[in-house]
Write a protein that holds these residues in place. Structure first.
Motif, mmCIF file in Angstrom:
data_model
loop_
_atom_site.group_PDB
_atom_site.id
_atom_site.type_symbol
_atom_site.label_atom_id
_atom_site.label_comp_id
_atom_site.label_asym_id
_atom_site.label_seq_id
_atom_site.Cartn_x
_atom_site.Cartn_y
_atom_site.Cartn_z
ATOM 1 N N ARG A 169 -9.552 1.566 8.118
ATOM 2 C CA ARG A 169 -8.122 1.679 7.868
ATOM 3 C C ARG A 169 -7.962 2.449 6.551
ATOM 4 N NH1 ARG A 169 -9.180 -0.746 11.843
ATOM 5 N NH2 ARG A 169 -8.505 -2.803 12.552
ATOM 6 N N ILE A 170 -6.968 3.315 6.473
ATOM 7 C CA ILE A 170 -6.663 4.024 5.227
ATOM 8 C C ILE A 170 -5.193 3.815 4.903
ATOM 9 C CG2 ILE A 170 -6.513 6.256 4.045
ATOM 10 C CD1 ILE A 170 -8.870 7.204 5.755
ATOM 11 N N ALA A 171 -4.931 3.185 3.760
ATOM 12 C CA ALA A 171 -3.559 2.946 3.309
ATOM 13 C C ALA A 171 -3.236 3.923 2.189
ATOM 14 C CB ALA A 171 -3.408 1.512 2.808
ATOM 15 N N ARG A 172 -2.288 4.802 2.418
ATOM 16 C CA ARG A 172 -1.827 5.705 1.356
ATOM 17 C C ARG A 172 -0.664 5.009 0.650
ATOM 18 N NH1 ARG A 172 -2.232 11.373 4.761
ATOM 19 N NH2 ARG A 172 -4.509 11.572 4.587
ATOM 20 N N ILE A 173 -0.963 4.478 -0.514
ATOM 21 C CA ILE A 173 -0.037 3.612 -1.234
ATOM 22 C C ILE A 173 0.830 4.446 -2.184
ATOM 23 C CG2 ILE A 173 0.113 1.694 -2.867
ATOM 24 C CD1 ILE A 173 -2.613 0.741 -1.722
ATOM 25 N N PHE A 174 2.129 4.292 -2.050
ATOM 26 C CA PHE A 174 3.076 4.964 -2.946
ATOM 27 C C PHE A 174 3.382 4.038 -4.132
ATOM 28 C CE2 PHE A 174 3.164 7.627 0.637
ATOM 29 C CZ PHE A 174 3.835 8.806 0.339
ATOM 30 N N ASN A 175 4.151 4.543 -5.089
ATOM 31 C CA ASN A 175 4.423 3.806 -6.333
ATOM 32 C C ASN A 175 4.784 2.353 -6.053
ATOM 33 O OD1 ASN A 175 4.912 6.746 -6.890
ATOM 34 N ND2 ASN A 175 5.151 5.951 -8.967
ATOM 35 N N THR A 176 4.032 1.456 -6.680
ATOM 36 C CA THR A 176 4.224 0.020 -6.489
ATOM 37 C C THR A 176 4.378 -0.644 -7.854
ATOM 38 O OG1 THR A 176 2.816 0.155 -4.524
ATOM 39 C CG2 THR A 176 3.249 -2.041 -5.398
ATOM 40 N N TYR A 177 5.186 -1.683 -7.889
ATOM 41 C CA TYR A 177 5.459 -2.350 -9.168
ATOM 42 C C TYR A 177 5.630 -3.840 -8.937
ATOM 43 C CZ TYR A 177 10.288 -2.812 -7.626
ATOM 44 O OH TYR A 177 11.412 -3.159 -6.923
ATOM 45 N N GLY A 178 5.574 -4.604 -10.018
ATOM 46 C CA GLY A 178 5.784 -6.035 -9.923
ATOM 47 C C GLY A 178 4.957 -6.793 -10.946
ATOM 48 N N PRO A 179 4.996 -8.120 -10.908
ATOM 49 C CA PRO A 179 4.206 -8.940 -11.827
ATOM 50 C C PRO A 179 2.722 -8.589 -11.761
ATOM 51 C CG PRO A 179 5.820 -10.299 -10.700
ATOM 52 C CD PRO A 179 5.867 -8.943 -10.045
#
Length: 342
Positions: A169-179
């Motif tokens: 599986r390949i997840a192309r992760i975009f800008n993520t934020y949080g604790p």
């Protein structure tokens, strides 16, 4: 009980993934060399009998006794500040680290999930970006150590899939934020929040018209977990889900398990700065500095495949997610103030 290994498990995203895997009944092996990860992110798990922490640099091979069902490869410096400080380490993790984890997955017969990035699209010329878009990347610019490390990691992962039939599986992760974001990690949201809370000028690079899409961490983790459990659909159905692109696609492209994961709602950086300032009730002024080299002008995911095949889309709006994140940063500020006064 599934036995799952996650690299970079003490990092921002990796630690949240550890929490989710434990909650879903996995036995978790967390591997991290703590270059940018923090032990504090996983302290609450260290006494859990279903959790094991191994401090190890995955550019060296790793031996694990027993079976492994899943390997999630999250390890890598991910913020521009971190990967520019550690450029060689970043490329080694993308190359040797990915190779070592793929070999381990092949040895164990495990499903392999690569945490890739929207940075593989570079400064995109297509909006929003579908998975079939090949990107527009400067291979020798200052950001290339991360962009190209992840592009290589994707290519290597696909090579193992094609040659050995490895389940990937390949997840192309975009800008993520949080604790659990680090206060000093150099990302735009953490920068703005810290500056606003401290009453310092909020620094916007360029004129602030460049856009990003910001996904709250809990939403992203939900998408990754769904991807981990995803099974490829029949070829006839997958062919109907191919996004439009200017590139001719290989006949198997629609079947490849590559997914954009992010929030498709675009915001300008200036809008973000004003929203952070409003929520924090900060009196900070907004100042403008020159735009860094190769900074993308727009970044927005096409998540059609995730919606259609995973049944996933983010549910947390930016204001709500920022409120949660700001509360977390306030706690960090109070802890730091308390230590300074002790």
């Amino acid at each position: 009980m599934p036995r799952t290994l996650i690299t970079g498990g003490a990092g921002f995203l990796g630690s949240h993934m550890c929490d989710r895997l434990i909650a879903e009944g996995h036995q978790v092996i967390c591997v991290d060399n703590l270059l940018t990860g923090r032990k504090e992110n996983i302290n609450h798990l260290l006494d859990n009998p279903c959790f094991t922490f191994i401090e190890h640099n995955i550019i060296e091979p790793l031996e694990i006794n027993g079976n492994i069902n899943f390997i999630l490869h999250f390890a890598s410096p991910a913020s521009p500040k971190d990967y520019m400080k550690h450029p060689i380490e970043t490329m080694k993790i993308g190359a040797w680290g990915t190779y070592n984890m793929l070999e381990l997955a092949r040895e164990k017969g495990a499903t392999f999930l690569l945490a890739s990035t929207s940075e593989v699209y570079g400064d995109p010329q297509v909006h929003p970006q579908p998975e079939s878009y090949w990107g527009y990347v400067n291979p020798i610019g200052p950001r290339s150590v991360y962009d190209e490390a992840k592009r290589y990691a994707e290519a290597l992962t696909m090579a193992f899939h094609r040659k050995y039939g490895l389940d990937i599986r390949i997840a192309r992760i975009f800008n993520t934020y949080g604790p659990r974001m680090r206060m000093n990690d150099g990302r735009v949201i953490s920068n703005f929040i810290v500056q606003a809370l401290r009453g310092k000028p909020i620094t916007v690079y360029g004129d602030g018209s460049q856009t990003r899409s910001f996904c709250y961490v809990e939403d992203l983790i939900e998408g990754i977990y769904r991807l981990l459990l995803w099974q490829a659909p029949p070829a006839s159905k997958a062919q109907n889900l191919k996004p439009k692109t200017q590139h001719l696609e290989p006949s198997t492209q629609a079947l490849m398990p590559v997914f954009n994961l992010g929030n498709p709602e675009e915001h300008t950086i200036l809008q973000l700065a004003n929203l952070v300032k409003e929520i924090t009730a900060s009196k900070s002024e907004i100042i403008f500095e020159p735009l860094p080299v190769d900074d993308p002008k727009r970044r927005c995911p096409d998540i059609s495949r995730a919606r259609n095949l995973l049944g996933w889309s983010p549910i947390t709006d930016l204001r709500t997610g920022l409120q949660y994140t700001i509360e977390y940063f306030k706690e960090l500020e109070n802890e730091q103030t308390g230590r300074n006064h002790a």
